[in-house]
Design an enzyme around this catalytic site. Structure first.
Site, PDB file in Angstrom:
ATOM      1  N   ASN A   1      -4.711  -7.354   7.325  1.00  0.00           N
ATOM      2  CA  ASN A   1      -5.003  -6.122   6.597  1.00  0.00           C
ATOM      3  C   ASN A   1      -5.701  -5.121   7.545  1.00  0.00           C
ATOM      4  O   ASN A   1      -5.750  -5.358   8.750  1.00  0.00           O
ATOM      5  CB  ASN A   1      -5.908  -6.472   5.399  1.00  0.00           C
ATOM      6  CG  ASN A   1      -5.637  -5.577   4.209  1.00  0.00           C
ATOM      7  OD1 ASN A   1      -5.576  -4.349   4.360  1.00  0.00           O
ATOM      8  ND2 ASN A   1      -5.490  -6.164   3.045  1.00  0.00           N
TER       9      ASN A   1
ATOM     10  N   ASN B   1      -3.972 -11.002  -2.102  1.00  0.00           N
ATOM     11  CA  ASN B   1      -4.669 -10.120  -1.166  1.00  0.00           C
ATOM     12  C   ASN B   1      -6.167 -10.220  -1.379  1.00  0.00           C
ATOM     13  O   ASN B   1      -6.696  -9.713  -2.359  1.00  0.00           O
ATOM     14  CB  ASN B   1      -4.192  -8.676  -1.380  1.00  0.00           C
ATOM     15  CG  ASN B   1      -4.979  -7.698  -0.524  1.00  0.00           C
ATOM     16  OD1 ASN B   1      -5.598  -8.091   0.468  1.00  0.00           O
ATOM     17  ND2 ASN B   1      -4.968  -6.428  -0.903  1.00  0.00           N
TER      18      ASN B   1
ATOM     19  N   GLY C   1      -9.272   1.903  -2.621  1.00  0.00           N
ATOM     20  CA  GLY C   1      -9.912   1.039  -3.617  1.00  0.00           C
ATOM     21  C   GLY C   1      -8.971   0.575  -4.720  1.00  0.00           C
ATOM     22  O   GLY C   1      -9.329   0.586  -5.901  1.00  0.00           O
ATOM     23  N   PHE C   2      -7.776   0.160  -4.331  1.00  0.00           N
ATOM     24  CA  PHE C   2      -6.807  -0.401  -5.294  1.00  0.00           C
ATOM     25  C   PHE C   2      -6.522   0.561  -6.449  1.00  0.00           C
ATOM     26  O   PHE C   2      -6.542   0.171  -7.625  1.00  0.00           O
ATOM     27  CB  PHE C   2      -7.291  -1.743  -5.874  1.00  0.00           C
ATOM     28  CG  PHE C   2      -7.242  -2.921  -4.941  1.00  0.00           C
ATOM     29  CD1 PHE C   2      -6.545  -2.877  -3.741  1.00  0.00           C
ATOM     30  CD2 PHE C   2      -7.890  -4.114  -5.280  1.00  0.00           C
ATOM     31  CE1 PHE C   2      -6.502  -3.986  -2.896  1.00  0.00           C
ATOM     32  CE2 PHE C   2      -7.846  -5.227  -4.447  1.00  0.00           C
ATOM     33  CZ  PHE C   2      -7.152  -5.149  -3.254  1.00  0.00           C
TER      34      PHE C   2
ATOM     35  N   LYS D   1      -2.935 -12.938   2.297  1.00  0.00           N
ATOM     36  CA  LYS D   1      -3.146 -11.855   3.273  1.00  0.00           C
ATOM     37  C   LYS D   1      -4.619 -11.791   3.669  1.00  0.00           C
ATOM     38  O   LYS D   1      -5.487 -11.654   2.805  1.00  0.00           O
ATOM     39  CB  LYS D   1      -2.699 -10.520   2.670  1.00  0.00           C
ATOM     40  CG  LYS D   1      -2.824  -9.367   3.662  1.00  0.00           C
ATOM     41  CD  LYS D   1      -2.034  -8.180   3.203  1.00  0.00           C
ATOM     42  CE  LYS D   1      -2.173  -7.015   4.149  1.00  0.00           C
ATOM     43  NZ  LYS D   1      -1.395  -5.860   3.700  1.00  0.00           N
TER      44      LYS D   1
ATOM     45  N   ASN E   1      -8.288   4.425   5.257  1.00  0.00           N
ATOM     46  CA  ASN E   1      -8.225   4.604   3.801  1.00  0.00           C
ATOM     47  C   ASN E   1      -9.334   3.817   3.124  1.00  0.00           C
ATOM     48  O   ASN E   1      -9.728   2.750   3.581  1.00  0.00           O
ATOM     49  CB  ASN E   1      -6.832   4.211   3.263  1.00  0.00           C
ATOM     50  CG  ASN E   1      -6.756   2.765   2.822  1.00  0.00           C
ATOM     51  OD1 ASN E   1      -7.189   2.409   1.724  1.00  0.00           O
ATOM     52  ND2 ASN E   1      -6.228   1.912   3.701  1.00  0.00           N
TER      53      ASN E   1
ATOM     54  N   GLY F   1       0.805  -1.220   0.000  1.00  0.00           N
ATOM     55  CA  GLY F   1       0.000   0.000   0.000  1.00  0.00           C
ATOM     56  C   GLY F   1       0.828   1.255   0.000  1.00  0.00           C
ATOM     57  O   GLY F   1       0.398   2.296  -0.491  1.00  0.00           O
TER      58      GLY F   1
ATOM     59  N   ASN G   1     -12.005  -2.289   0.591  1.00  0.00           N
ATOM     60  CA  ASN G   1     -12.421  -1.166  -0.258  1.00  0.00           C
ATOM     61  C   ASN G   1     -12.799  -1.553  -1.685  1.00  0.00           C
ATOM     62  O   ASN G   1     -13.062  -0.689  -2.508  1.00  0.00           O
ATOM     63  CB  ASN G   1     -11.323  -0.098  -0.267  1.00  0.00           C
ATOM     64  CG  ASN G   1     -11.046   0.402   1.138  1.00  0.00           C
ATOM     65  OD1 ASN G   1     -11.980   0.663   1.893  1.00  0.00           O
ATOM     66  ND2 ASN G   1      -9.774   0.481   1.510  1.00  0.00           N
ATOM     67  N   THR G   2     -12.784  -2.847  -1.989  1.00  0.00           N
ATOM     68  CA  THR G   2     -13.330  -3.338  -3.256  1.00  0.00           C
ATOM     69  C   THR G   2     -14.546  -4.173  -2.866  1.00  0.00           C
ATOM     70  O   THR G   2     -14.394  -5.213  -2.225  1.00  0.00           O
ATOM     71  CB  THR G   2     -12.289  -4.192  -4.009  1.00  0.00           C
ATOM     72  OG1 THR G   2     -11.173  -3.369  -4.337  1.00  0.00           O
ATOM     73  CG2 THR G   2     -12.866  -4.780  -5.296  1.00  0.00           C
TER      74      THR G   2
ATOM     75  N   SER H   1      -8.764  -6.642   1.302  1.00  0.00           N
ATOM     76  CA  SER H   1      -9.014  -5.204   1.270  1.00  0.00           C
ATOM     77  C   SER H   1     -10.509  -4.967   1.446  1.00  0.00           C
ATOM     78  O   SER H   1     -11.324  -5.589   0.770  1.00  0.00           O
ATOM     79  CB  SER H   1      -8.569  -4.597  -0.056  1.00  0.00           C
ATOM     80  OG  SER H   1      -9.130  -3.300  -0.162  1.00  0.00           O
TER      81      SER H   1
HETATM   82  C1  LIG Z   1      -3.061   4.069   2.925  1.00  0.00           C
HETATM   83  C2  LIG Z   1      -3.014   2.577   2.993  1.00  0.00           C
HETATM   84  C3  LIG Z   1      -3.094   1.822   1.829  1.00  0.00           C
HETATM   85  C4  LIG Z   1      -3.040   0.433   1.887  1.00  0.00           C
HETATM   86  N1  LIG Z   1      -3.097  -0.280   0.723  1.00  0.00           N
HETATM   87  C5  LIG Z   1      -2.976  -1.642   0.776  1.00  0.00           C
HETATM   88  C6  LIG Z   1      -2.960  -2.401  -0.404  1.00  0.00           C
HETATM   89  O1  LIG Z   1      -3.022  -1.878  -1.524  1.00  0.00           O
HETATM   90  N2  LIG Z   1      -2.873  -3.746  -0.295  1.00  0.00           N
HETATM   91  C7  LIG Z   1      -2.765  -4.390   0.911  1.00  0.00           C
HETATM   92  O2  LIG Z   1      -2.664  -5.608   0.965  1.00  0.00           O
HETATM   93  N3  LIG Z   1      -2.761  -3.675   2.057  1.00  0.00           N
HETATM   94  C8  LIG Z   1      -2.861  -2.328   2.016  1.00  0.00           C
HETATM   95  N4  LIG Z   1      -2.838  -1.614   3.175  1.00  0.00           N
HETATM   96  C9  LIG Z   1      -2.783  -2.347   4.468  1.00  0.00           C
HETATM   97  C10 LIG Z   1      -1.369  -2.456   5.028  1.00  0.00           C
HETATM   98  O3  LIG Z   1      -0.544  -3.208   4.169  1.00  0.00           O
HETATM   99  C11 LIG Z   1      -1.386  -3.112   6.423  1.00  0.00           C
HETATM  100  O4  LIG Z   1      -1.846  -4.450   6.305  1.00  0.00           O
HETATM  101  C12 LIG Z   1      -2.286  -2.386   7.401  1.00  0.00           C
HETATM  102  O5  LIG Z   1      -2.239  -0.990   7.198  1.00  0.00           O
HETATM  103  C13 LIG Z   1      -1.919  -2.676   8.855  1.00  0.00           C
HETATM  104  O6  LIG Z   1      -0.594  -2.256   9.133  1.00  0.00           O
HETATM  105  P1  LIG Z   1      -0.247  -0.831   9.816  1.00  0.00           P
HETATM  106  O7  LIG Z   1      -1.139  -0.684  11.014  1.00  0.00           O
HETATM  107  O8  LIG Z   1       1.198  -0.910  10.146  1.00  0.00           O
HETATM  108  O9  LIG Z   1      -0.542   0.201   8.776  1.00  0.00           O
HETATM  109  C14 LIG Z   1      -2.904  -0.212   3.147  1.00  0.00           C
HETATM  110  C15 LIG Z   1      -2.794   0.557   4.304  1.00  0.00           C
HETATM  111  C16 LIG Z   1      -2.852   1.923   4.255  1.00  0.00           C
HETATM  112  C17 LIG Z   1      -2.724   2.720   5.524  1.00  0.00           C
END
Ligand SMILES: Cc1cc2nc3c(=O)[nH]c(=O)nc-3n(C[C@H](O)[C@H](O)[C@H](O)COP(=O)(O)O)c2cc1C
Length: 341
Positions: free
Chosen positions: A233, A165, A109-110, A204, A106, A58, A170-171, A168
């Site tokens: 996630n 993954n 949405g990919f 994931k 967040n 992300g 958001n999809t 998420s």
């Molecule tokens: C802004 C943002 C975008 C993210 N986008 C993705 C993503 O595209 N794919 C994914 O598997 N996880 C995504 N994540 C999740 C993170 O990889 C992670 O699993 C989650 O934020 C928990 O870790 P943290 O508390 O250290 O942020 C995103 C997280 C944030 C904050």
């Protein structure tokens, strides 16, 4: 240094600040890979991780700065989520800093440039340092499972590992792939698509699961030869929050996710014993947080939101803190500590 920059970043909306960060990182000259204390090295799925602290998916969705992030002290970097075709994601604003809670919400949405663009970029790397590629399905995919098959085939040549993954929030409907029949079908298709010489495949999952889900998911993952699971996630639940953005929809990450993610990790450890390696994510922002996950059974950890609040030096700080804890306890490697709590 980050203390000086942080107020400037926080004056910008979260997504603009993130784009500015990526743009600045792209200008940074590449540093040699950092050296870590030998006790921090570990083996997982046939790969040698020089430090157990990874950058979660992300942050670098399009694979623009993986080597810069490795140079800043991450033991591995996961890029993506990448979908087969590029897509814009949801309307802005869609990313919020919850400063009072040390959290992020967040609903991106990919949004990503698509696997083709990333493939070309990653193809130019000299592949020092581990870079995983996180794959997902396009929002308008006619067949979501087919999108994962496409991702496995397309990205395997440039990935040290792949992450499927399905967590998420958001999809719309994506998380349904975690449920019984759909999960078995998806993982079966992924198993058939990967080649024996290809990279390991991780799964994931979400932290928001029901009683019984953990056993079922572990069984399906083992049956399909998944190499490790990433727990977890972002959450769609809302623990008590103080920020004015607390009611924004989307996935919550950072400090308020910590307890939930640790609980989920413990449930997956109970469900899997030692059979399926676990990678912890969610609210990790200190050496104590990372250590607690390792004691609870995580072989590696990942973080993202902690970077927003503590800056890029965090990976190094945590790595040093882990090396100290190993030494204090007379342990010679991270593997000795995994699950020992
Ligand atoms: C802004 C943002 C975008 C993210 N986008 C993705 C993503 O595209 N794919 C994914 O598997 N996880 C995504 N994540 C999740 C993170 O990889 C992670 O699993 C989650 O934020 C928990 O870790 P943290 O508390 O250290 O942020 C995103 C997280 C944030 C904050």
């Amino acid at each position: 240094m980050y203390r000086l920059i942080r107020p400037l970043m926080f004056a910008l909306d979260a997504e603009t600040a993130h784009a500015a960060t990526i743009a600045a990182l792209r200008l940074k000259p590449l540093r040699p890979l950092p050296r870590f204390a030998p006790c921090l090295a570990s083996q997982l799925a046939g790969l040698t991780f020089p430090s157990p602290i990874g950058l979660a998916a992300g942050f670098d969705k399009n694979g623009e700065v993986p080597d810069v992030m490795l140079g800043l002290g991450f033991g591995f970097v996961e890029i993506g989520t990448l979908t087969p075709r590029p897509q814009d994601g949801n309307p802005r604003p869609r990313m919020f800093r919850l400063v009072e809670d040390q959290a992020v919400i967040n609903r991106l949405g990919f949004n990503n440039q698509g696997q083709g663009v990333a493939l070309e970029r990653l193809g130019k790397r000299d592949r020092r340092g581990l870079v995983g590629v996180n794959i997902g399905a396009n929002k308008d995919a006619e067949n979501r499972i087919a999108d994962y098959v496409t991702g496995v085939k397309a990205m395997a040549p440039v990935a040290d590992y792949l992450t499927v993954n399905i967590s998420s929030p958001n999809t719309p409907g994506l998380r349904n792939l975690q449920s019984g029949g759909e999960l078995v079908e998806l993982l079966g298709a992924v198993a058939a698509a990967r080649s024996p010489q290809g990279p390991p495949v991780f799964l994931k999952v979400a932290p928001d699961l029901e009683h019984g889900d953990h056993d079922r998911i572990v069984r399906a993952a083992l049956d399909a030869r998944i190499d490790a699971m990433i727990v977890a996630n972002t959450t769609v639940s809302r623990p008590p929050l103080a920020s004015p953005f607390k009611s924004e929809s989307g996935g919550l990450s950072g400090a308020p996710l910590k307890t939930l993610a640790l609980d989920a990790l413990r449930l997956f450890r109970n469900a899997s014993g030692r059979e399926l390696p676990l990678i912890a994510a969610g609210g990790i922002a200190s050496a104590d947080d990372a250590w607690a996950r390792i004691l609870a059974g995580a072989s590696l950890v990942q973080l993202y939101s902690g970077l927003v609040y503590h800056g890029p030096g965090l990976a190094r700080t945590i790595a040093n803190g882990l090396a100290e804890r190993l030494e204090q306890r007379g342990m010679s490697s991270i593997a000795d500590a995994v699950g020992s709590g």
